[in-house]
Motif scaffolding. Structure first.
Motif, PDB file in Angstrom:
ATOM      1  N   VAL A 364       0.869  -1.169   0.000  1.00  0.00           N
ATOM      2  CA  VAL A 364       0.000   0.000   0.000  1.00  0.00           C
ATOM      3  C   VAL A 364       0.907   1.220   0.000  1.00  0.00           C
ATOM      4  CG1 VAL A 364      -1.790   1.281   1.225  1.00  0.00           C
ATOM      5  CG2 VAL A 364      -1.825  -1.217   1.236  1.00  0.00           C
ATOM      6  N   GLY A 365       0.601   2.220  -0.848  1.00  0.00           N
ATOM      7  CA  GLY A 365       1.502   3.367  -0.914  1.00  0.00           C
ATOM      8  C   GLY A 365       0.831   4.639  -1.379  1.00  0.00           C
ATOM      9  N   MET A 366       1.576   5.730  -1.246  1.00  0.00           N
ATOM     10  CA  MET A 366       1.139   7.035  -1.730  1.00  0.00           C
ATOM     11  C   MET A 366       2.373   7.828  -2.126  1.00  0.00           C
ATOM     12  SD  MET A 366      -0.006   8.776   1.881  1.00  0.00           S
ATOM     13  CE  MET A 366       1.085   8.829   3.299  1.00  0.00           C
ATOM     14  N   SER A 367       2.174   8.864  -2.948  1.00  0.00           N
ATOM     15  CA  SER A 367       3.319   9.617  -3.463  1.00  0.00           C
ATOM     16  C   SER A 367       2.926  11.051  -3.777  1.00  0.00           C
ATOM     17  CB  SER A 367       3.878   8.948  -4.734  1.00  0.00           C
ATOM     18  OG  SER A 367       2.902   8.959  -5.758  1.00  0.00           O
ATOM     19  N   GLU A 368       3.933  11.924  -3.780  1.00  0.00           N
ATOM     20  CA  GLU A 368       3.799  13.316  -4.198  1.00  0.00           C
ATOM     21  C   GLU A 368       5.077  13.720  -4.910  1.00  0.00           C
ATOM     22  OE1 GLU A 368       3.018  15.901  -0.961  1.00  0.00           O
ATOM     23  OE2 GLU A 368       0.932  15.253  -0.671  1.00  0.00           O
ATOM     24  N   MET A 485       3.499   7.425   6.164  1.00  0.00           N
ATOM     25  CA  MET A 485       3.544   8.877   6.030  1.00  0.00           C
ATOM     26  C   MET A 485       4.643   9.251   5.050  1.00  0.00           C
ATOM     27  SD  MET A 485       5.434  10.010   9.591  1.00  0.00           S
ATOM     28  CE  MET A 485       4.141   9.325  10.603  1.00  0.00           C
ATOM     29  N   LEU A 486       4.556  10.479   4.500  1.00  0.00           N
ATOM     30  CA  LEU A 486       5.564  10.974   3.568  1.00  0.00           C
ATOM     31  C   LEU A 486       6.737  11.586   4.325  1.00  0.00           C
ATOM     32  CD1 LEU A 486       3.187  12.624   0.940  1.00  0.00           C
ATOM     33  CD2 LEU A 486       4.458  10.484   0.673  1.00  0.00           C
ATOM     34  N   ALA A 487       7.854  11.776   3.615  1.00  0.00           N
ATOM     35  CA  ALA A 487       9.070  12.285   4.256  1.00  0.00           C
ATOM     36  C   ALA A 487       8.867  13.675   4.862  1.00  0.00           C
ATOM     37  CB  ALA A 487      10.211  12.316   3.237  1.00  0.00           C
ATOM     38  N   SER A 488       8.049  14.509   4.207  1.00  0.00           N
ATOM     39  CA  SER A 488       7.820  15.863   4.717  1.00  0.00           C
ATOM     40  C   SER A 488       7.023  15.865   6.011  1.00  0.00           C
ATOM     41  CB  SER A 488       7.093  16.695   3.659  1.00  0.00           C
ATOM     42  OG  SER A 488       5.888  16.064   3.267  1.00  0.00           O
ATOM     43  N   GLN A 489       6.375  14.725   6.343  1.00  0.00           N
ATOM     44  CA  GLN A 489       5.579  14.643   7.567  1.00  0.00           C
ATOM     45  C   GLN A 489       6.361  14.057   8.751  1.00  0.00           C
ATOM     46  OE1 GLN A 489       2.625  12.108   5.749  1.00  0.00           O
ATOM     47  NE2 GLN A 489       1.191  13.809   5.504  1.00  0.00           N
ATOM     48  N   ILE A 490       7.610  13.589   8.473  1.00  0.00           N
ATOM     49  CA  ILE A 490       8.405  12.950   9.516  1.00  0.00           C
ATOM     50  C   ILE A 490       9.247  14.006  10.223  1.00  0.00           C
ATOM     51  CG2 ILE A 490      10.163  11.208   9.993  1.00  0.00           C
ATOM     52  CD1 ILE A 490       9.254   9.728   7.515  1.00  0.00           C
ATOM     53  N   ASP A 491       9.262  13.971  11.577  1.00  0.00           N
ATOM     54  CA  ASP A 491      10.027  14.950  12.354  1.00  0.00           C
ATOM     55  C   ASP A 491      11.487  14.551  12.493  1.00  0.00           C
ATOM     56  OD1 ASP A 491       7.784  16.519  12.698  1.00  0.00           O
ATOM     57  OD2 ASP A 491       7.170  15.434  14.502  1.00  0.00           O
ATOM     58  N   ALA A 492      11.766  13.402  13.043  1.00  0.00           N
ATOM     59  CA  ALA A 492      13.149  12.988  13.321  1.00  0.00           C
ATOM     60  C   ALA A 492      13.630  12.083  12.192  1.00  0.00           C
ATOM     61  CB  ALA A 492      13.221  12.260  14.658  1.00  0.00           C
TER      62      ALA A 492
END
Length: 879
Positions: A364-368, A485-492
């Protein structure tokens, strides 16, 4: 000054005409009542710039012959096609199409013309490079815009010929190969004014369509505006057989919203041409796919099954401007800007079988993502010195080319996947989250310089040099969060980075390429004008490249250099008859290329479950030799045309992705390796001819054959070395139709057959035979007084020999439509029913040395649609 006899009859006359001393060819025509016209060609060169006169030989005019005839009744029959020099002309009046038909309906009826599902046009087997409107480019060569929006009734004729480029026109002689074009010319009453179309449609299965088109033009400018909204993504029409086969259906459902504009201005004499284009397109894609892949391995043939569903969106903005100046020299400046945003989501199920179920994976995936790029291209050309010599109306001239190209692109994308993997031989259950952050910046610039001279009387020399620089930065990092989640949503980010599968690289390349060619030239007549072409050409390309890559991946930090110097020779020959109707071409070339520098890094990537990717420091580039021969013959009698073509491509060395398969866990490991000995042989025959005294009948066949000797590497995990797989695939294909077309009645019987035979060198390889064939009828009739048009097509599509039993089917496809014009043909109401029996689906089939792949896509379901189309035009007389 004039001379007459005693009775005042004109005996002779002398005239003086002042013209500019430029490289031009003039035609002097003499006319006198009662006498035949007389013509004389006059060559003016820059040698006359200091003044003087050019003596035109005396033109002798012969008296017209007179003959008394008995009373005769002449009943004209429109000729569909004829030749004017080397130009093939189709008379649009000879084709009776229903009210509301567009240009594409006319083109599909032209003898010797074929169109594929991608909208590419072929005339007698040769691909049309550009579709023109009144000899000018339209929407940057977008064929579909013109074909789907220009009403058929506005067309006077369609011409097919080799068009001189703007650079050649500016310099006064052919300096580039002519382009094979199809030129649509409008009737005089539509040559100025406005043309507009508005269409709205709705149907079952929630299908809809709306579009508007405006074309305004005078002798000097043309303006176009286009808007489109639909979820049909269907360009085929009822009554067309051969375009509904399972392997040519769209493999996804597309919803499109777009708006575009095109502005073109040119001065008298075309010495200045300005073109501006702008467009915006928003598309949404839905794709459902099932795939069966059979792997060819010594002692094992694992089979995998994949089901996937993909939803994605794409929004694109484009701006383009072109300025061309053509006065004694050539100047071209082009600016292009593109911006795109994309997003998507998907899920898939994968199963790997080898006697029993080996492994399974759900994804399952998503992309931008977004991409921004800009390009500036400047080109110049000018003659050097005065004409060297003139012969048979053609002048040989030294000239020079200059060019500068600048390009920059910034590409960014993020992708998040959740993998759920199960292994059954050695039981294992694993769930993993992958987040990929990809960035790429590419900057390049090229400067080119070219010079053509004539060192010998009949031999010309061309030298071109291109100096370029490319800088590319790539950042590809992988993270493992605990949810999707996408990379832009990850904090650490640092805490969850996967160092083994994250890398960055910065590469630079400097290239200096020199092309040297010696060639001879000849000419043929196009009407009254000679056209120059290259007969024998011998050349070599000498690219010198220096590449450097700074690469970091986990503990790996390396610097890779690659330098190369290649000699890529070619030989070509061309012969054309004096009338330009017989054309023979032959070419041999040999090319060598460097390997992709990133493939030479010794890395291991296991970011995806069940897939491992490796690099190869010892990888070498590809070496390929190609032979092409082509012959075209066009005879005016019976509108006969035929074309023969053959090509042979031999891969001395190639780069393939070798595969190793682990029977215990179902993991595939890929590594680039060099292979040698693959080759591909192709042959093609196209023939069309009108039949019968009145040429109501037309026969056309398009046959081709190929033999592919495919070479690849494959092995089972644990073996010391991979096996070289060799699979030979023969493909025989023929598509033909016979058509009767008289006034408003058209009927066509067509058939198509494609046989694919594959055999391998391995002892346990099972010979594969796949057969696709279809046959059917299409008909169209317009009831004369009420002008109601009935169209229908019925075709049986059959498949045999597929590994998936559900693909060995017989699909009967039935389409029908009914259209009625109102308001003197300006308003058209049309009902279309597609795939009434809901039989067809999209399938694709391919075989190479690594395996056989059969793919099924969900196609557009059967539906019924009502169209309302309004045509409007206005010319200066009505203003």
């Amino acid at each position: 000054m004039a001379y007459a006899d005693r009775n005042g009859r004109l005996l002779a006359a002398q005239y003086m005409i002042h013209v500019d001393a430029k490289n031009k060819i003039y035609l002097v025509r003499s006319q006198l009542q009662g006498y035949d016209e007389a013509w004389q060609q006059v060559n003016i060169t820059e040698a006359h710039s200091e003044g003087g006169t050019v003596q035109v030989p005396m033109l002798e005019m012969r008296k017209m012959k007179q003959m008394d005839l008995d009373e005769v009744v002449v009943k004209a029959t429109k000729v569909k096609m004829y030749y004017k020099g080397d130009t093939l002309v189709y008379d649009a009046d000879a084709f009776k199409l229903p009210d509301g038909s567009m240009l594409d309906a006319l083109i599909r009826q032209l003898p010797g013309v074929t169109m594929n599902e991608g909208g590419e046009i072929f005339v007698n087997g040769r691909k049309v490079e550009e579709l023109l409107l009144g000899s000018y480019t339209f929407f940057r060569g977008n064929k579909k815009v013109l074909m789907e929006n220009l009403p058929y009734y506005t067309v006077k004729d369609v011409k097919v010929y080799e068009k001189q480029t703007d650079k050649s026109e500016a310099l006064g002689h052919d300096v580039e190969p002519r382009r094979f074009v199809m030129d649509v010319n409008l009737r005089n009453e539509y040559s100025q004014g406005y043309i507009a179309n508005v269409e709205a449609a709705g149907g079952t299965e929630e299908r809809y369509l709306g579009r508007a088109f405006l074309l305004a033009f005078t002798d000097r400018f043309r303006f176009s505006l286009l808007g489109n909204l639909n979820n049909v993504n269907e360009t085929r029409h009822v009554g067309e057989t051969g375009y509904w086969s399972p392997n040519t259906l769209p493999n996804q459902i597309i919803t499109t919203r777009s708006v575009a504009t095109d502005f073109n201005y040119h001065t008298k004499g075309d010495w200045l041409k300005e073109t501006f284009n702008a467009s915006f397109t928003s598309s949404f894609y839905q794709q459902d796919m099932c795939q069966r892949r059979e792997q060819f391995l010594e002692g094992s043939m694992p089979v995998s099954f994949t089901e996937s569903s993909n939803h994605s969106g794409n929004r694109k903005w484009n701006l383009h401007n072109s300025l061309i100046l053509k006065r004694t020299s050539y100047f071209n400046a082009e600016v292009d800007f593109n911006y795109a945003k994309r997003d998507g989501s998907f899920h898939s199920v994968f199963e790997q079988w080898d006697d029993t179920l080996t492994s399974a994976m759900r994804t399952v995936g998503m992309s931008e993502g977004r991409t921004l790029n800009g390009k500036v291209n400047i080109g110049m050309a000018f003659n050097v010195g005065k004409n060297q010599e003139c012969e048979n109306g053609t002048c040989y001239q030294r000239y020079m080319n200059l060019g500068l190209t600048l390009f920059h692109e910034n590409d960014q994308s993020e992708q998040a996947n959740r993998y759920t993997t199960e292994m059954f031989v050695n039981p294992l259950y694993e769930q993993r989250y992958n987040v990929d952050d990809y960035k790429r910046k590419n900057t390049s610039g090229y400067f080119s310089l070219g010079y053509v001279t004539k060192p010998y009387k009949k031999v010309s020399l061309q030298i071109d040099e291109r100096l370029g620089y490319v800088s590319q930065y790539v950042h590809d990092y992988l993270y493992h969060p605990d949810t999707l989640m996408l990379a832009s949503q990850i904090d650490a980010l640092v805490a969850i980075t996967d160092p083994r599968n994250s890398y960055r690289g910065h590469s630079n390349m400097i290239e200096n390429r020199i092309d040297i060619a010696l060639f001879t030239e000849a000419s043929y007549k196009s009407g009254l004008f000679p056209i120059l072409y290259r007969t024998l050409e011998v050349g070599v390309s000498l690219p010198v490249q220096s590449e450097r890559l700074d690469y970091q991946r986990g503990v790996l930090d390396t610097l890779v250099h690659q330098r190369s110097l290649f000699a890529n020779p070619w030989v070509s020959y061309r012969y054309m008859s004096q009338d330009g109707r017989r054309d023979f071409r032959f070419r041999i070339d040999h090319s060598r290329n460097s390997p992709y520098l990133y493939d030479r890094i010794d890395y291991r990537d296991d970011s995806q479950p069940l897939v491992v990717k490796l690099g190869n420091p010892n990888l070498k580039g590809s070496v390929v030799s190609t032979i092409d021969a082509d012959y075209t013959d066009r005879k005016g009698r019976n509108q006969q045309q035929y074309h023969l073509g053959i090509s042979f491509q031999y891969h001395h060395r190639d780069v393939s992705q070798s595969v190793a398969y682990n029977q215990q866990n179902g993991i595939y490991t890929y590594r680039p390796l060099n292979v040698s000995g693959a080759y591909l042989l192709n042959g093609k025959f196209d023939f069309s001819r009108a039949l019968g005294e009145k040429r109501y009948w037309t026969f056309q066949t398009n046959a081709d054959a190929s033999y592919h000797h495919s070479v690849d590497h494959a092995m089972l995990a644990g073996e010391m070395e991979s096996h070289v797989n060799m699979v030979n695939t023969t493909v025989l294909h023929d598509g033909a139709y016979i058509q009767y077309n008289k006034d408003v009645f058209n009927i066509r019987a067509s058939g198509d057959i494609r046989w694919r035979h594959s055999e391998g060198r391995m002892c346990d390889f099972e010979t594969l035979d796949a057969l696709d064939f279809n046959y059917g009828l299409s008909a169209r009739y317009t009831i004369p007084r009420i002008k109601t048009t009935l169209s229908a097509d019925a075709t049986m599509y059959s498949r045999r020999g597929y590994g998936s039993a559900e693909l060995n089917t017989d699909d009967f496809v039935l389409n029908a439509s009914l259209s009625q014009p109102f308001c003197k043909g300006k308003l058209i109401a049309r009902v279309e029913a597609f795939d009434l029996l809901h039989q067809v689906s999209s399938t694709q089939y391919s075989v190479n040395a690594q395996g056989r792949t059969e793919t099924w896509y969900r196609s557009l379901p059967h539906y019924v649609m009502l169209h309302l189309v309004y045509h409007w035009n206005r010319n200066p007389k009505k203003l």
